[in-house]
Design a protein around this motif. Structure first.
Motif, PDB file in Angstrom:
ATOM      1  N   SER A  80      54.136 -24.694  19.428  1.00 23.22           N
ATOM      2  CA  SER A  80      53.413 -23.418  19.472  1.00 23.22           C
ATOM      3  C   SER A  80      53.408 -22.796  20.868  1.00 23.22           C
ATOM      4  CB  SER A  80      51.981 -23.601  18.967  1.00 23.22           C
ATOM      5  OG  SER A  80      51.300 -24.567  19.742  1.00 23.22           O
ATOM      6  N   ASN A  81      53.221 -23.596  21.904  1.00 25.03           N
ATOM      7  CA  ASN A  81      53.182 -23.033  23.257  1.00 25.03           C
ATOM      8  C   ASN A  81      54.549 -22.479  23.661  1.00 25.03           C
ATOM      9  OD1 ASN A  81      50.426 -23.738  23.778  1.00 25.03           O
ATOM     10  ND2 ASN A  81      51.077 -25.850  24.008  1.00 25.03           N
ATOM     11  N   LYS A  82      55.604 -23.184  23.325  1.00 26.01           N
ATOM     12  CA  LYS A  82      56.953 -22.711  23.623  1.00 26.01           C
ATOM     13  C   LYS A  82      57.266 -21.444  22.824  1.00 26.01           C
ATOM     14  CE  LYS A  82      61.499 -24.716  24.463  1.00 26.01           C
ATOM     15  NZ  LYS A  82      62.307 -23.611  23.960  1.00 26.01           N
ATOM     16  N   GLU A  83      56.773 -21.388  21.594  1.00 19.65           N
ATOM     17  CA  GLU A  83      56.989 -20.204  20.769  1.00 19.65           C
ATOM     18  C   GLU A  83      56.328 -18.980  21.389  1.00 19.65           C
ATOM     19  OE1 GLU A  83      58.574 -17.806  18.462  1.00 19.65           O
ATOM     20  OE2 GLU A  83      58.986 -19.925  18.039  1.00 19.65           O
ATOM     21  N   LEU A  84      55.136 -19.154  21.934  1.00 16.65           N
ATOM     22  CA  LEU A  84      54.462 -18.021  22.565  1.00 16.65           C
ATOM     23  C   LEU A  84      55.239 -17.525  23.777  1.00 16.65           C
ATOM     24  CD1 LEU A  84      50.665 -18.926  22.410  1.00 16.65           C
ATOM     25  CD2 LEU A  84      52.060 -17.628  20.811  1.00 16.65           C
TER      26      LEU A  84
END
Length: 564
Positions: A276-280
């Motif tokens: 999720s953090n990389k996606e953001l």
């Protein structure tokens, strides 16, 4: 940490099919959202290419397809309208700057590892917010649906102008819009395997408008500039900076929610787990680049993602292929888009708005929870009629307050005080014996479970109910977490007991509970010899330490409860 998304060539055929199919679906949606936003079809097309490419390259969900979406378009429509109204010359440039700023917010959220918190909102709020956005998108399409230009004032302006719009309806354009919605809605499922209904509606609507109504004055897209987009440097105006920051934060947060919810859908279909953090970070880079080249902001698109996966896409290569296919189409066939009727695009966007509305939960929300349903309806009303930030903020606040109230009420049941061996607290035979021998002069005050701030009232109420006794045993053995407010209430009870000359014993103060009590200097009221790990030993010593005198019938037994 790997900088790029998961890209390999082991599933090349599936990724090619997935990317091409997703590109076919993206084309009519990008045109529709570009026109609906007020930025123009070109902005929608380049948003689909640029956000899709960079989010796929740097994101954390291999199969996610990113592009302008209905919710993002609604926000950007309001942003563009307000900034253009405030500054006609620089308003659109400032709107693209807002897209860049929203991307920076998303990158910051990802770097701060806030991805797991972004979607931690009550479903009633998410459902109400998304349904409200769907209703806004439907309302904003009413004017082009009826063959007219959108009035100023957004939702309220459109609703106020509705009688005038209806009286001046252009039947041919309305017919084209209705035909578009009908094709998308009723196209047989077996046909959808060969061509997406949005594209079929776009092509048929355009052809019919040319063949049957070519001699009529129908509002069309007009010429789309061929070639690569020009660089749009950020533009700021001092008097609009605060509004731009707020709009960027809202747009960025909505993009995060939109993308991560779609990532969860992708995970369920592929049985994988996204980052999720990389996606953001990937979404943020995509939006920064899109704003720099005059494109709309985007997010993870559920329809495109599901189609990509169903067509065989499994790695980020499918998203990159989709972006390249769209790029080729834009550069090679931009002139063909000039004849597309605006009413057809309005029909496509109208259907998207209808689909965004959470009909499934709307039908049964009142059966699940009346309070939850009221929160959802309030969020819908605030989203449509007032403000998106107010809708989410008020909705989350009320939902959390109700949750805290319920949880505190349940947790308060674990705050009990007894002075004789009854059934309020589960005691061993030895503990019952010593409590009975205390003859009401020894009180057992037990706390169990997480002591959050909502339980503080229960601790205070139970403490106030204590009558005469000579010793109190505070049992915190089953307390994994002691909140600040609850610890202050416990400190007050211990301090008052010590001031009244009662012997104080503490059982089971370890870990976080002990550290919290030490920081409050509670142990200045309790000798180290009065701290125990075993409750029966504490009760025994409390009873044996009593001075022999006439027993007082001062047993106090109660149970308090608070919720949160």
């Amino acid at each position: 940490m790997q900088i790029t998304n998961k890209i390999n060539f082991r599933n090349l055929q599936g990724d090619i099919f997935g990317g091409v199919t997703a590109a076919v679906i993206a084309l009519p949606m990008a045109l529709a959202f570009g026109i609906a936003s007020g930025a123009g079809a070109t902005a929608g097309l380049w948003g689909a290419v640029i956000v899709g490419f960079f989010a796929a390259l740097f994101g954390g969900t291999p199969t996610l397809i990113s592009e302008p979406t209905g919710p993002m378009t609604v926000i950007q429509t309001a942003v563009i309208a307000s900034l253009v109204a405030a500054d006609p010359d620089n308003g659109l440039a400032m709107a693209f700057t807002v897209v860049m700023m929203a991307g920076l917010f998303q990158i910051a959220f990802g770097l701060l590892k806030l991805g797991k918190y972004v979607t931690m909102m009550p479903y009633t709020v998410i459902s109400g917010f998304m349904s409200g956005i769907g209703i806004i998108l439907v309302i904003l399409q009413l004017a082009p649906f009826l063959g007219q230009a959108s009035p100023k004032g957004g939702v309220i302006g459109t609703l106020q102008a509705l009688p005038n719009l209806v009286s001046n309806v252009r039947p041919v354009e309305t017919l084209l819009a209705l035909m578009t919605v009908g094709i998308i809605w009723f196209m047989p499922s077996r046909w959808k395997k060969f061509a997406p209904p949005q594209l079929v509606a776009l092509v048929l609507g355009t052809i019919i408008s040319i063949i049957l109504f070519g001699d009529l004055d129908i509002r069309r897209i007009g010429e789309i500039q061929a070639g690569l987009p020009a660089l749009q440097l950020p533009v700021f105006q001092a008097d609009q900076l605060q509004r731009m920051l707020i709009d960027a934060a809202v747009l960025g947060m909505l993009g995060c929610i939109d993308a991560l919810l779609t990532s969860v859908v992708a995970d369920s279909l592929t049985r994988t787990e996204h980052n999720s953090n990389k996606e953001l970070v990937g979404q943020g880079i995509g939006n920064v680049m899109s704003g720099l080249f005059g494109g709309l902001g985007g997010a993870g698109a559920t329809m495109g993602t599901v189609v990509n996966i169903q067509s065989g896409g499994r790695t980020a290569l499918s998203g990159l292929i989709r972006a390249m296919v769209l790029l080729v189409v834009i550069l090679g066939a931009a002139k063909l888009a000039a004849t597309i009727p605006l009413a057809v695009l309005a029909g496509i966007a109208f259907k998207v708005g209808v689909d965004i509305i959470d009909w499934g939960f709307l039908k049964r929300a009142h059966h699940v929870s009346i309070k939850g349903a009221l929160i959802m309806y309030a969020v819908i009303a605030l989203t449509v009629l007032v403000d998106l930030i107010a809708a989410v903020g008020i909705g989350v606040f009320i939902a959390n307050i109700l949750t805290i109230e319920r949880m505190s009420a349940l947790q308060s049941k674990s705050v009990k005080s007894i002075s004789d061996a009854d059934d309020e607290i589960l005691l061993s035979a030895t503990e019952k014996r010593w409590l009975d021998e205390g003859n009401g002069r020894v009180l057992l005050f037990q706390l169990s479970g997480p002591m959050i701030f909502g339980v503080a009232k229960a601790i205070a109420r139970e403490h106030n109910a204590i009558q005469e006794c000579d010793a109190i045993v505070f049992d915190v053995n089953d307390v994994p977490h002691l909140g600040v407010t609850a610890s202050l209430a416990l400190e007050n009870a211990i301090e008052e007991a010590a001031e009244k000359g009662r012997a104080v014993y503490i059982v089971g103060a370890t870990g976080q509970t002990k550290r919290r009590l030490e920081k409050l200097e509670v142990f200045r009221f309790v000798p180290e010899s009065n701290c125990y790990s075993d409750r029966s030993e504490a009760l025994k010593d409390a009873v044996l330490a009593l001075e022999p005198h006439e027993s007082e019938d001062s047993s106090s037994s109660s149970s308090v409860q608070t919720t949160y």
